[in-house]
Design a protein around this motif. Structure first.
Motif, PDB file in Angstrom:
ATOM      1  N   TRP A   7       0.855  -1.186   0.000  1.00  0.00           N
ATOM      2  CA  TRP A   7       0.000   0.000   0.000  1.00  0.00           C
ATOM      3  C   TRP A   7       0.890   1.235   0.000  1.00  0.00           C
ATOM      4  O   TRP A   7       1.528   1.514  -1.025  1.00  0.00           O
ATOM      5  CB  TRP A   7      -0.936  -0.031   1.216  1.00  0.00           C
ATOM      6  CG  TRP A   7      -2.269   0.599   0.916  1.00  0.00           C
ATOM      7  CD1 TRP A   7      -2.750   1.779   1.384  1.00  0.00           C
ATOM      8  CD2 TRP A   7      -3.295   0.060   0.062  1.00  0.00           C
ATOM      9  NE1 TRP A   7      -4.006   2.029   0.890  1.00  0.00           N
ATOM     10  CE2 TRP A   7      -4.372   0.997   0.071  1.00  0.00           C
ATOM     11  CE3 TRP A   7      -3.418  -1.093  -0.707  1.00  0.00           C
ATOM     12  CZ2 TRP A   7      -5.545   0.791  -0.655  1.00  0.00           C
ATOM     13  CZ3 TRP A   7      -4.592  -1.297  -1.429  1.00  0.00           C
ATOM     14  CH2 TRP A   7      -5.631  -0.361  -1.400  1.00  0.00           C
ATOM     15  N   LEU A   8       0.979   1.978   1.082  1.00  0.00           N
ATOM     16  CA  LEU A   8       1.885   3.122   1.090  1.00  0.00           C
ATOM     17  C   LEU A   8       3.339   2.668   1.003  1.00  0.00           C
ATOM     18  O   LEU A   8       4.194   3.398   0.496  1.00  0.00           O
ATOM     19  CB  LEU A   8       1.666   3.964   2.349  1.00  0.00           C
ATOM     20  CG  LEU A   8       0.355   4.758   2.393  1.00  0.00           C
ATOM     21  CD1 LEU A   8       0.229   5.487   3.720  1.00  0.00           C
ATOM     22  CD2 LEU A   8       0.269   5.742   1.229  1.00  0.00           C
ATOM     23  N   ALA A   9       3.626   1.495   1.501  1.00  0.00           N
ATOM     24  CA  ALA A   9       4.941   0.879   1.275  1.00  0.00           C
ATOM     25  C   ALA A   9       4.773  -0.108   0.127  1.00  0.00           C
ATOM     26  O   ALA A   9       3.988  -1.050   0.214  1.00  0.00           O
ATOM     27  CB  ALA A   9       5.422   0.159   2.525  1.00  0.00           C
ATOM     28  N   LEU A  21      14.399  -2.780   9.327  1.00  0.00           N
ATOM     29  CA  LEU A  21      13.402  -2.979   8.291  1.00  0.00           C
ATOM     30  C   LEU A  21      13.378  -1.745   7.409  1.00  0.00           C
ATOM     31  O   LEU A  21      13.131  -0.634   7.881  1.00  0.00           O
ATOM     32  CB  LEU A  21      12.017  -3.206   8.909  1.00  0.00           C
ATOM     33  CG  LEU A  21      10.840  -3.290   7.939  1.00  0.00           C
ATOM     34  CD1 LEU A  21      10.978  -4.483   6.982  1.00  0.00           C
ATOM     35  CD2 LEU A  21       9.516  -3.371   8.701  1.00  0.00           C
ATOM     36  N   THR A  22      13.653  -1.931   6.116  1.00  0.00           N
ATOM     37  CA  THR A  22      13.637  -0.828   5.159  1.00  0.00           C
ATOM     38  C   THR A  22      12.326  -0.842   4.392  1.00  0.00           C
ATOM     39  O   THR A  22      11.938  -1.873   3.822  1.00  0.00           O
ATOM     40  CB  THR A  22      14.809  -0.937   4.172  1.00  0.00           C
ATOM     41  OG1 THR A  22      16.043  -0.886   4.902  1.00  0.00           O
ATOM     42  CG2 THR A  22      14.779   0.205   3.161  1.00  0.00           C
ATOM     43  N   LEU A  23      11.637   0.294   4.401  1.00  0.00           N
ATOM     44  CA  LEU A  23      10.362   0.446   3.702  1.00  0.00           C
ATOM     45  C   LEU A  23      10.560   1.343   2.490  1.00  0.00           C
ATOM     46  O   LEU A  23      10.987   2.490   2.622  1.00  0.00           O
ATOM     47  CB  LEU A  23       9.315   1.055   4.638  1.00  0.00           C
ATOM     48  CG  LEU A  23       9.046   0.320   5.955  1.00  0.00           C
ATOM     49  CD1 LEU A  23       8.143   1.172   6.852  1.00  0.00           C
ATOM     50  CD2 LEU A  23       8.404  -1.035   5.688  1.00  0.00           C
ATOM     51  N   ASP A  24      10.270   0.831   1.305  1.00  0.00           N
ATOM     52  CA  ASP A  24      10.296   1.634   0.082  1.00  0.00           C
ATOM     53  C   ASP A  24       8.890   2.148  -0.176  1.00  0.00           C
ATOM     54  O   ASP A  24       7.959   1.358  -0.405  1.00  0.00           O
ATOM     55  CB  ASP A  24      10.795   0.796  -1.090  1.00  0.00           C
ATOM     56  CG  ASP A  24      12.274   0.465  -0.972  1.00  0.00           C
ATOM     57  OD1 ASP A  24      13.056   1.382  -0.666  1.00  0.00           O
ATOM     58  OD2 ASP A  24      12.644  -0.712  -1.166  1.00  0.00           O
ATOM     59  N   LEU A  25       8.720   3.447  -0.144  1.00  0.00           N
ATOM     60  CA  LEU A  25       7.399   4.053  -0.166  1.00  0.00           C
ATOM     61  C   LEU A  25       6.953   4.437  -1.572  1.00  0.00           C
ATOM     62  O   LEU A  25       7.774   4.671  -2.462  1.00  0.00           O
ATOM     63  CB  LEU A  25       7.388   5.295   0.728  1.00  0.00           C
ATOM     64  CG  LEU A  25       7.904   5.099   2.166  1.00  0.00           C
ATOM     65  CD1 LEU A  25       7.883   6.434   2.901  1.00  0.00           C
ATOM     66  CD2 LEU A  25       7.078   4.052   2.899  1.00  0.00           C
ATOM     67  N   GLN A  26       5.639   4.509  -1.723  1.00  0.00           N
ATOM     68  CA  GLN A  26       5.073   5.028  -2.969  1.00  0.00           C
ATOM     69  C   GLN A  26       5.502   6.486  -3.137  1.00  0.00           C
ATOM     70  O   GLN A  26       5.567   7.235  -2.164  1.00  0.00           O
ATOM     71  CB  GLN A  26       3.539   4.954  -2.924  1.00  0.00           C
ATOM     72  CG  GLN A  26       2.953   3.578  -2.686  1.00  0.00           C
ATOM     73  CD  GLN A  26       2.966   2.712  -3.928  1.00  0.00           C
ATOM     74  OE1 GLN A  26       3.367   3.146  -5.015  1.00  0.00           O
ATOM     75  NE2 GLN A  26       2.518   1.473  -3.791  1.00  0.00           N
ATOM     76  N   SER A  27       5.794   6.891  -4.343  1.00  0.00           N
ATOM     77  CA  SER A  27       6.153   8.285  -4.611  1.00  0.00           C
ATOM     78  C   SER A  27       4.931   9.042  -5.130  1.00  0.00           C
ATOM     79  O   SER A  27       4.008   8.460  -5.683  1.00  0.00           O
ATOM     80  CB  SER A  27       7.285   8.360  -5.643  1.00  0.00           C
ATOM     81  OG  SER A  27       6.917   7.713  -6.841  1.00  0.00           O
ATOM     82  N   GLY A  28       4.934  10.330  -4.908  1.00  0.00           N
ATOM     83  CA  GLY A  28       3.849  11.169  -5.412  1.00  0.00           C
ATOM     84  C   GLY A  28       2.597  11.171  -4.561  1.00  0.00           C
ATOM     85  O   GLY A  28       1.581  11.737  -4.958  1.00  0.00           O
TER      86      GLY A  28
END
Length: 475
Positions: A7-9, A21-28
């Motif tokens: 979702w956001l991640a 824990l590394t979270l790659d987030l949605q951009s924009g």
């Protein structure tokens, strides 16, 4: 269906030792006030939980969080924390640009909520509130419904009347005789789906001396006819939990140790009486058990005054426990007061379980039994409200959490099941279901047994999956 939904991640990765824990987030993504959503917001939120433990309702054992660029957040843990991922995922992120000026986040009244979800607040009153579509939502073309109106009712009775009369599209209620009273009023459109999602236990306050003897807890368990309880109180809409492991079937059944497969908890009044006698209780001429201290064994069962099914269950339980000499008193309180009392340990006995936290058997046991997640009486504990303290239990939980080796995890789970059976820190009662009554008259896309993309309940994290899937029927 037991899978994570990005979702956001959009992706995530643990370090080899499980401590980051590394979270790659949605951009924009933007907040509903137009400000950008970034990793700074994520890091701020989790650091706020570290600084304010009373807000840490998911029991996350964090040390810190940091942003590495706008779309990457890193969470740090003091110990290997592979099992924490589900609870990270259901933690609501707050906007740093608003909350960083808040002096006391535990009492802050957010009058103009700002979020990143598919809907945003339009109007609010004590009678309910209206959420309107978020025009800047980050998922193109969603949501496909214009808004959500949540209506407040003072009881199940009034809410179910509105449901039967077609005033509600979606609800999460216990409905008496549901096939007649709800489905029967509009068979073409009225439906329900109640998947079992978490165990519910008879939870005894273990700081009270009368509940500290495991023989007493086992006697109470043996006095209960669970099938009769759910038949009379739940009309079998919530199924009895009859496994001594206290897990949820069918989803947790593959994890049950061989020695407990097929074993069921059954009523046995004679054995229950023998255990009470072993614990030092004698039944007097009035039919009630008296302990070595000369005091009658009295249990006070508390619940919300809106939970009509649980009140009925307690009334049936009163008769069942009377058979082994236990006097039962039933008290109902306003929901907010009841819940607040549970968290601080101001109760005698109640029903409780790891709602929204039964993703795996480990999650069930950690939320229910972890001594490191509970608090002293008077301080709020969002897990292990009965205050179970047992070094063996904590060692097994930590053994499981520290590895991704399935053999080691299986060994730990077997040990935890032994604790449940031998020491009975909580008493399995029934399985809580994700209540979902829904009408297809106006909207389609509801989750059901044939398409279980979400649990279907209109509250909690899973509800966003539903509201971004629903579509209005063509007129």
């Amino acid at each position: 269906v037991g899978e994570f939904t990005p979702w956001l991640a959009k992706s995530w990765q643990f370090s080899p030792d499980g401590k980051e824990l590394t979270l790659d987030l949605q951009s924009g993504v933007k907040w509903t006030d137009g400000r950008p959503f970034t990793a700074e917001d994520v890091a701020f939120t989790f650091n706020m939980l570290v600084k304010n433990p009373a807000l840490n309702a998911n029991g996350l054992a964090l040390t810190s969080a940091r942003a590495e660029g706008p779309d990457k957040a890193v969470l740090s843990f003091p110990v290997p924390s592979f099992t924490q991922l589900p609870f990270v995922g259901i933690t609501y992120v707050v906007p740093k640009h608003i909350w960083e000026t808040v002096q006391d986040p535990g009492t802050y009244n957010f009058e103009n909520p700002v979020g990143t979800g598919p809907f945003m607040l339009d109007t609010w009153s004590p009678q309910g509130y209206l959420l309107k579509k978020n025009p800047g939502y980050w998922q193109p073309g969603k949501p496909k419904v214009d808004g959500l109106r949540y209506v407040v009712y003072n009881s199940n009775v009034s809410a179910n009347l509105a449901l039967a009369q077609g005033q509600l599209d979606w609800a999460a209620n216990f409905v008496n005789n549901i096939d007649k009273e709800y489905v029967g009023t509009d068979p073409a459109n009225n439906h329900y789906w109640f998947p079992a999602v978490s165990p519910t236990y008879l939870t005894l306050n273990l700081t009270k001396p009368q509940y500290q003897n495991p023989d007493v807890r086992k006697a109470i368990s043996m006095a209960l006819d669970r099938n009769k309880l759910v038949e009379l109180a739940e009309q079998n809409e919530q199924p009895a939990n009859t496994t001594p492991t206290g897990l949820v079937f069918p989803q947790h059944e593959p994890f049950v140790a061989d020695k407990y497969k097929g074993v069921e908890l059954k009523q046995d009044i004679a054995q229950a009486k023998a255990l009470m006698e072993k614990a030092g209780y004698r039944i007097g001429g009035d039919g009630y058990a008296v302990g070595p201290d000369g005091k009658r064994f009295t249990m006070t069962l508390s619940t919300s005054n809106g939970f009509t099914d649980i009140i009925t269950m307690f009334q049936v339980m009163t008769d069942q426990l009377k058979q082994i000499g236990i006097e039962v008193k039933v008290e109902s309180k306003a929901t907010a007061e009841w819940i607040s009392n549970l968290y601080v340990g101001d109760f005698d006995a109640t029903t409780f379980g790891p709602i929204n936290a039964a993703f795996t058997p480990f999650d069930v046991y950690q939320r229910t039994l972890a001594g490191y997640l509970t608090k002293p009486i008077g301080q709020p504990a969002f897990a292990n409200i009965q205050r179970w303290q047992d070094p063996q239990t904590d060692q097994l939980l930590q053994q499981y959490a520290a590895t991704q080796d399935p053999d080691v995890q299986k060994q730990a789970l077997t040990g935890l099941q032994d604790v449940m059976v031998d020491k009975m820190p909580v008493i399995p009662l029934f399985n809580f279901v994700a209540w979902s009554e829904y009408s297809t008259k106006v909207f389609t896309g509801w989750p059901d047994k044939g398409n279980p993309y979400a649990t279907g309940t209109p509250v909690g994290p899973a509800s966003v999956l539903v509201t971004t899937t629903l579509e209005a029927k063509a007129k």
